[in-house]
Scaffold this motif. Structure first.
Motif, PDB file in Angstrom:
ATOM      1  N   UNK A   1       0.825  -1.207   0.000  1.00  0.00           N
ATOM      2  CA  UNK A   1       0.000   0.000   0.000  1.00  0.00           C
ATOM      3  C   UNK A   1       0.857   1.253   0.000  1.00  0.00           C
ATOM      4  N   UNK A   2       2.072   1.163   0.557  1.00  0.00           N
ATOM      5  CA  UNK A   2       2.989   2.299   0.577  1.00  0.00           C
ATOM      6  C   UNK A   2       2.590   3.362   1.569  1.00  0.00           C
ATOM      7  N   UNK A   3       3.326   4.461   1.549  1.00  0.00           N
ATOM      8  CA  UNK A   3       3.061   5.559   2.464  1.00  0.00           C
ATOM      9  C   UNK A   3       4.358   6.153   2.960  1.00  0.00           C
ATOM     10  N   UNK A   4       4.287   7.255   3.735  1.00  0.00           N
ATOM     11  CA  UNK A   4       5.476   7.983   4.155  1.00  0.00           C
ATOM     12  C   UNK A   4       6.186   7.397   5.360  1.00  0.00           C
ATOM     13  N   UNK A   5       5.554   6.461   6.071  1.00  0.00           N
ATOM     14  CA  UNK A   5       6.140   5.942   7.295  1.00  0.00           C
ATOM     15  C   UNK A   5       7.526   5.357   7.032  1.00  0.00           C
ATOM     16  N   UNK A   6       8.528   5.765   7.826  1.00  0.00           N
ATOM     17  CA  UNK A   6       9.907   5.321   7.596  1.00  0.00           C
ATOM     18  C   UNK A   6      10.097   3.825   7.823  1.00  0.00           C
ATOM     19  N   UNK A   7       9.270   3.217   8.666  1.00  0.00           N
ATOM     20  CA  UNK A   7       9.383   1.772   8.869  1.00  0.00           C
ATOM     21  C   UNK A   7       9.215   1.005   7.561  1.00  0.00           C
ATOM     22  N   UNK A   8       8.463   1.561   6.636  1.00  0.00           N
ATOM     23  CA  UNK A   8       8.177   0.854   5.390  1.00  0.00           C
ATOM     24  C   UNK A   8       9.438   0.632   4.558  1.00  0.00           C
ATOM     25  N   UNK A   9      10.473   1.445   4.756  1.00  0.00           N
ATOM     26  CA  UNK A   9      11.731   1.229   4.026  1.00  0.00           C
ATOM     27  C   UNK A   9      12.350  -0.113   4.403  1.00  0.00           C
ATOM     28  N   UNK A  10      12.450  -0.368   5.702  1.00  0.00           N
ATOM     29  CA  UNK A  10      12.997  -1.643   6.151  1.00  0.00           C
ATOM     30  C   UNK A  10      12.042  -2.785   5.839  1.00  0.00           C
ATOM     31  N   UNK A  11      10.760  -2.565   6.058  1.00  0.00           N
ATOM     32  CA  UNK A  11       9.798  -3.636   5.858  1.00  0.00           C
ATOM     33  C   UNK A  11       9.725  -4.054   4.395  1.00  0.00           C
ATOM     34  N   UNK A  12       9.854  -3.113   3.484  1.00  0.00           N
ATOM     35  CA  UNK A  12       9.866  -3.458   2.070  1.00  0.00           C
ATOM     36  C   UNK A  12      11.058  -4.360   1.757  1.00  0.00           C
ATOM     37  N   UNK A  13      12.193  -4.048   2.336  1.00  0.00           N
ATOM     38  CA  UNK A  13      13.387  -4.863   2.128  1.00  0.00           C
ATOM     39  C   UNK A  13      13.196  -6.269   2.679  1.00  0.00           C
ATOM     40  N   UNK A  14      12.501  -6.378   3.812  1.00  0.00           N
ATOM     41  CA  UNK A  14      12.333  -7.663   4.476  1.00  0.00           C
ATOM     42  C   UNK A  14      11.226  -8.498   3.861  1.00  0.00           C
TER      43      UNK A  14
ATOM     44  N   UNK B   1       4.419  -7.095  35.501  1.00  0.00           N
ATOM     45  CA  UNK B   1       5.184  -7.673  34.391  1.00  0.00           C
ATOM     46  C   UNK B   1       5.862  -6.552  33.615  1.00  0.00           C
ATOM     47  N   UNK B   2       7.105  -6.743  33.201  1.00  0.00           N
ATOM     48  CA  UNK B   2       7.850  -5.663  32.528  1.00  0.00           C
ATOM     49  C   UNK B   2       7.360  -5.405  31.112  1.00  0.00           C
ATOM     50  N   UNK B   3       7.515  -4.153  30.704  1.00  0.00           N
ATOM     51  CA  UNK B   3       7.151  -3.698  29.367  1.00  0.00           C
ATOM     52  C   UNK B   3       8.433  -3.380  28.607  1.00  0.00           C
ATOM     53  N   UNK B   4       8.733  -4.162  27.591  1.00  0.00           N
ATOM     54  CA  UNK B   4       9.911  -3.935  26.755  1.00  0.00           C
ATOM     55  C   UNK B   4       9.537  -2.933  25.669  1.00  0.00           C
ATOM     56  N   UNK B   5      10.187  -1.775  25.665  1.00  0.00           N
ATOM     57  CA  UNK B   5       9.956  -0.789  24.623  1.00  0.00           C
ATOM     58  C   UNK B   5      11.029  -0.962  23.563  1.00  0.00           C
ATOM     59  N   UNK B   6      10.619  -1.537  22.440  1.00  0.00           N
ATOM     60  CA  UNK B   6      11.536  -1.848  21.352  1.00  0.00           C
ATOM     61  C   UNK B   6      11.512  -0.716  20.328  1.00  0.00           C
ATOM     62  N   UNK B   7      12.623  -0.455  19.660  1.00  0.00           N
ATOM     63  CA  UNK B   7      12.644   0.646  18.687  1.00  0.00           C
ATOM     64  C   UNK B   7      11.804   0.381  17.446  1.00  0.00           C
ATOM     65  N   UNK B   8      11.475   1.475  16.806  1.00  0.00           N
ATOM     66  CA  UNK B   8      11.035   1.485  15.421  1.00  0.00           C
ATOM     67  C   UNK B   8      11.568   2.787  14.824  1.00  0.00           C
ATOM     68  N   UNK B   9      11.332   3.000  13.554  1.00  0.00           N
ATOM     69  CA  UNK B   9      11.842   4.203  12.896  1.00  0.00           C
ATOM     70  C   UNK B   9      11.208   5.448  13.506  1.00  0.00           C
TER      71      UNK B   9
END
Length: 349
Positions: A25-38, A184-192
């Motif tokens: 679908x595409x879009x401006x979100x920077x995560x989509x750059x990595x996700x497209x590659x994957x 219970x702990x909350x792991x905050x993982x990175x994204x773009x």
């Protein structure tokens, strides 16, 4: 020595396909750059000068997704070969946070069910962090309760911002209340980086692990500190990876500039460094630097650091060599390699 790796990614076919659809679908979100590659490796013919680089990248991407989907054969073989006793599994970035509310809620629940089934098959090899859909905070809180009380998972994973909003936003209070109440702990993982901070990261592909992930997640943690979240929820436990997303190295300056009553510290009751230890734990994922590790031990305490690999995005062998050979006392090594993880995630030996 027992070794528990605390930031190890997986996915399920239904989420992989949903992300593939979202990528198309595409879009401006920077995560989509990595996700497209994957999820959609390049099918175009690159320029001659780029062909080797693109080909190598595509080969790596095509290998990565099968490793994320595999919870039996290749993963366990990798663990056995390298002497890793346990993976604490979490749904790969960006989890369900790119989807609309109903789909995200449904897929998070499905992923947690599959994760629980896997742990039941291999209780000595896997523990797990539950995903949830921040898009619907009340439903997320209910899923968090189900994940701990029924599925017997060991904490939660969230991939930083959702729709460009961070967890200090009042709408997410049910999530923080649930995490604190459930203990219970909350792991905050990175994204773009979120859309509002995205522009400077685009030109040189700085949005990912090379820089953007750490900057974005460290910013999230500072929003929680300076927004008074850890004072409203004093028992809330948060975990961040990648040697603390560089925050331990800034604590002296943060304490000076963000002490209670300072311009940035108008809403926090403690110094930023005091929340490390009480509320914030770090892992070593992707940062195999003995000098950085020693600094973090001296700065925030050995009891607040856990070992991680970041499988399959980081190779296992160097991570294992790092924890085995770093200049640590045997007490320090045991705490970082497994002891702290058993305590923080309530893993039974």
């Amino acid at each position: 020595m027992r070794k528990i790796a605390t930031e190890e990614a997986f996915t399920i076919p239904e989420i992989a396909e949903a992300i593939r659809t979202r990528v198309r679908q595409g879009g401006p979100n920077l995560d989509l750059l990595l996700l497209k590659q994957l999820y959609e490796p390049s099918s175009t013919t690159p320029a001659a000068s780029e062909s080797n680089q693109v080909s190598n990248r595509d080969r790596a991407a095509k290998d990565m997704l099968p490793r994320l989907l595999d919870l039996d054969k290749v993963r366990l073989e990798n663990m056995d070969t390298n002497g890793v006793d346990m993976h604490i599994l979490s749904l790969v970035m960006p989890g369900v946070q790119l989807f609309e509310r109903a789909q995200a809620t449904e897929l998070a629940s499905l992923a947690n069910d599959r994760l629980s089934e896997t742990i039941r098959r291999y209780p000595k090899r896997f523990a797990g962090l539950a995903s949830f859909a921040p898009q619907d905070p009340n439903a997320a809180a209910k899923e968090m309760e189900r994940a701990i009380k029924k599925l017997k998972l060991h904490g939660f994973i969230v991939n930083s911002h959702t729709a460009n909003a961070y967890l200090d936003d009042a709408q997410f209070s049910p999530i923080l209340e649930a995490a604190e109440a459930l203990g219970a702990p909350l792991y905050i993982h990175p994204r773009a980086p979120s859309d509002g901070m995205a522009a400077p990261f685009q030109d040189y592909r700085l949005e990912g692990a090379v820089w953007g992930y750490g900057v974005e997640t460290a910013t999230h943690i500072l929003r929680l500190i300076f927004g008074g979240i850890f004072d409203r929820f004093p028992k809330l436990q948060v975990v961040i990876g990648h040697m603390g997303e560089a925050l331990p190295f800034w604590l002296g300056r943060l304490d000076f500039m963000g002490a209670p009553g300072a311009r940035a510290g108008r809403k926090n009751q403690l110094k930023p460094s005091e929340y490390f230890g009480r509320n914030i734990t770090i892992t070593t994922s992707g940062v195999e630097d003995p000098l950085a590790l020693r600094y973090c031990i001296d700065k925030i305490g050995v009891s607040n650091i856990m070992w991680a690999i970041d499988y399959p995005f980081q190779p296992t062998a160097p991570a294992v060599a790092f924890i085995k050979t770093a200049a640590l006392s045997e007490t320090e090594r045991a705490k970082i390699a497994y002891g702290n993880a058993e305590r923080i995630f309530k893993i039974k030996t």
